[in-house]
Design an enzyme around this catalytic site. Structure first.
Site, short mmCIF file in Angstrom:
data_model
loop_
_atom_site.label_atom_id
_atom_site.label_comp_id
_atom_site.label_asym_id
_atom_site.label_seq_id
_atom_site.Cartn_x
_atom_site.Cartn_y
_atom_site.Cartn_z
N THR A 1 -4.35 -2.72 -1.41
CA THR A 1 -5.00 -2.34 -0.16
C THR A 1 -6.50 -2.59 -0.27
O THR A 1 -7.09 -2.36 -1.33
CB THR A 1 -4.78 -0.86 0.21
N ILE A 2 -7.08 -3.04 0.82
CA ILE A 2 -8.54 -3.17 0.82
C ILE A 2 -9.19 -1.78 0.85
O ILE A 2 -10.35 -1.62 0.51
CB ILE A 2 -9.08 -4.00 2.01
N ASP A 3 -8.43 -0.76 1.29
CA ASP A 3 -9.02 0.58 1.47
C ASP A 3 -9.29 1.30 0.15
O ASP A 3 -10.05 2.27 0.13
CB ASP A 3 -8.08 1.46 2.32
N GLN B 1 -12.69 -8.36 7.26
CA GLN B 1 -12.73 -7.78 5.90
C GLN B 1 -11.48 -8.10 5.09
O GLN B 1 -11.45 -7.92 3.89
CB GLN B 1 -12.85 -6.25 6.00
N MET C 1 -13.66 -0.89 7.77
CA MET C 1 -12.31 -0.33 7.65
C MET C 1 -12.22 0.69 6.52
O MET C 1 -13.21 0.98 5.86
CB MET C 1 -11.30 -1.46 7.43
N GLY C 2 -11.01 1.18 6.29
CA GLY C 2 -10.80 2.13 5.19
C GLY C 2 -9.86 3.25 5.50
O GLY C 2 -9.56 4.08 4.65
N GLY D 1 0.82 -1.21 0.00
CA GLY D 1 0.00 0.00 0.00
C GLY D 1 0.85 1.26 0.00
O GLY D 1 2.01 1.25 -0.42
#
Ligand code: F6P
Length: 373
Positions: free
Chosen positions: A149-151, A299, A193-194, A126
Site C-alpha cells: 500500500t502507498i498508505d 501518487q 492520500m493515506g 493491502g
C-alpha cells in the site's frame, strides 16, 4: 488464457494482486517468478484482477515465466491488473429486480484451486486483501500474504513498497507549489492520500518544508492553523504551504467521505478536505489568496523509485522462499530492518498509524511545522 489442465507433479503457485495498484507490484511478481525458476520445480501462474480471474468464466489465469516478467520491475501498475471489487467472499450478483447482492464463492474457489494442483497462493495486497488471505487460510487454503500500500498503514510491517514512491511524488509536488506560491504570495493547500494514516502527508511536509501538516492522528484546531499562517505572513514571508492528509479532520468534526456508487466497492471514498479547509480558513478571516490541489492518483502512478523496487524484490523472493519451505498462513514483513514474516492473524490486527508523540512528529515540530494542535 486457461491454465494447462494436465496434472504433472510440479508444485504450482498462484499469484494475485488485489486492492488499489501500487508502484512495486510488478517487481514483486518478477521476483517470485525468478526465484521459482531457480528451483526448476515450481510453476508460477497469475490470476487476473486479484481472485476474480479464478472466479470468472472462462477463467483468467496465465502462466508466468522469465520472459513474461522481463524488465517489469521498473514499471508501475501490475501486469496482473487489480481490483477492489468482487473477490471470493463478496462476488457481486445482479438480482432479477436489477439490484445487486454479494455471494460467498470461497468454497467453490478453494475446491477449484486444490483440484488444479495449486499448492499455495501468494496474495499481494493491502489490509482488505490480507483479510481475504487470512479468511481463505482459515478455510484450509495455503496462503502467503505480501503487504502492499502507498498508505503504509499495514500493521506488522514497518514499511510497504509503494509508500516511498508516493512520498517522492508528494514531496516533488510541494517543491513545485513553493515556487508558484511564492510568486503570487499565496497559501497553497496540498491534499495527499493515506486514508486514516498521515504517513505520506508527514513525510512530504518534512521533505518539502511545509509550514503546516494536518494528519488524521492529530485532529486540528483551526485557530492554531490560522495563527501559524498569520505569524508567517506577518513576518514578511508572503506565502505558505499546507500539506493535508485526505483523512485529516478538525477537532470538532469528522473525516470527509462519501459512499461509492460503484457495484461491489466496499470502501468509503475520501478526498476533498483541501477545499473544506480552504473554506474554513476564509470563513475564519484568512485574507490572502488560497489555492487548493488534490494530488490524487498521481501518487500511485508511474515508475517505482529504486527503494520500492528493492523492497518489493525482497518481498517477492521472501514470499517464494516461504512457499518452498511450506510456511503458509503468514505475511511477509519488514520489521526492524529485517525481512521476516508474521502470522496472517497478527498481520490483520490493527493499523500502522503515525504516533503523535513519536520522533518524526517531534522532528517536524522541531523545524517549525504546525499540526494545528
Ligand atoms: O489505499 C490506497 C489508496 O490510494 C488511498 O490512499 C486512497 O484513499 C484510495 O486508495 C483510493 O482508492 P481508489 O483508487 O479506489 O479510488
Amino acid at each position: 488464457m486457461l491454465i494447462n489442465q494436465d496434472q504433472n507433479n510440479m508444485p504450482k503457485v498462484l499469484v494475485t494482486t488485489g486492492g488499489g495498484d501500487c508502484p512495486g507490484l510488478n517487481a514483486v511478481i518478477r521476483a517470485i517468478v525468478k526465484r521459482a525458476e531457480q528451483t526448476k520445480k515450481w510453476e508460477v501462474y497469475g490470476s487476473m484482477e486479484a481472485f476474480n480471474g479464478v472466479l470468472r468464466s472462462p477463467k483468467e489465469i496465465l502462466p508466468l515465466d522469465d520472459e513474461k516478467v522481463a524488465g517489469i520491475h521498473a514499471k508501475g501498475g501490475t501486469i496482473l491488473q487489480t481490483t477492489n471489487k468482487g473477490g471470493p467472499f463478496n462476488w457481486p450478483v445482479k438480482k432479477d429486480d436489477g439490484s445487486w447482492t454479494a455471494e460467498d464463492r470461497s468454497d467453490e474457489m478453494i475446491e477449484y484451486l486444490k483440484r488444479e494442483g495449486f499448492e499455495v497462493v501468494i496474495n499481494i495486497g493491502g489490509d482488505g486483501s490480507q483479510q481475504i488471505s487470512y479468511d481463505l487460510h482459515k478455510k484450509g487454503l495455503n496462503v502467503i500474504g505480501v503487504p502492499k500500500t502507498i498508505d503504509n498503514d499495514l500493521a506488522s510491517t514497518d514499511y510497504t513498497f509503494g509508500f516511498q514512491t508516493a512520498v517522492d511524488i508528494a514531496t516533488d509536488a510541494v517543491d513545485k507549489l513553493v515556487t508558484t506560491a511564492a510568486s503570487h504570495h499565496r497559501l497553497m493547500i496540498l491534499e495527499v492520500m493515506g486514508r486514516g494514516a498521515g504517513w505520506i502527508a508527514l513525510h512530504s511536509a518534512i521533505g518539502g518544508g511545509a509550514e503546516v501538516c494536518l494528519i488524521p492522528e492529530i485532529p486540528y484546531n483551526l485557530d492554531k492553523v490560522l495563527n501559524r499562517l498569520n505569524s508567517r505572513y506577518n513576518a514578511g514571508k508572503g506565502f505558505a504551504i499546507i500539506v493535508i492528509a485526505e483523512g485529516a479532520k478538525p477537532k470538532e468534526g469528522s473525516i470527509m467521505s462519501r459512499e461509492s456508487t460503484e457495484v461491489g466497492y466496499r470502501n468509503v471514498r475520501l478526498g476533498g478536505v483541501a477545499y473544506q479547509l480552504s473554506d474554513q480558513l476564509k470563513k475564519a478571516g484568512f485574507e490572502n489568496d488560497i489555492r487548493e490541489m488534490v494530488l490524487g492518483h498521481l501518487q500511485r502512478g508511474g515508475t517505482p523509485v529504486a527503494y520500492d523496487r528493492v523492497l518489493a524484490t525482497q518481498f517477492g523472493v521472501k514470499a517464494m522462499e516461504m512457499a518452498i519451505n511450506g510456511e503458509y498462513g503468514r505475511m511477509v514483513s519488514f520489521l526492524d530492518h529485517e525481512i521476516t514474516s508474521v502470522s496472517l492473524e497478527q498481520a490483520t490486527k490493527g493499523q500502522n498509524l503515525v504516533d503523535p508523540n513519536g520522533f518524526l512528529v517531534q522532528a517536524a515540530k522541531g523545524v517549525g511545522i504546525s499540526f494545528g494542535d
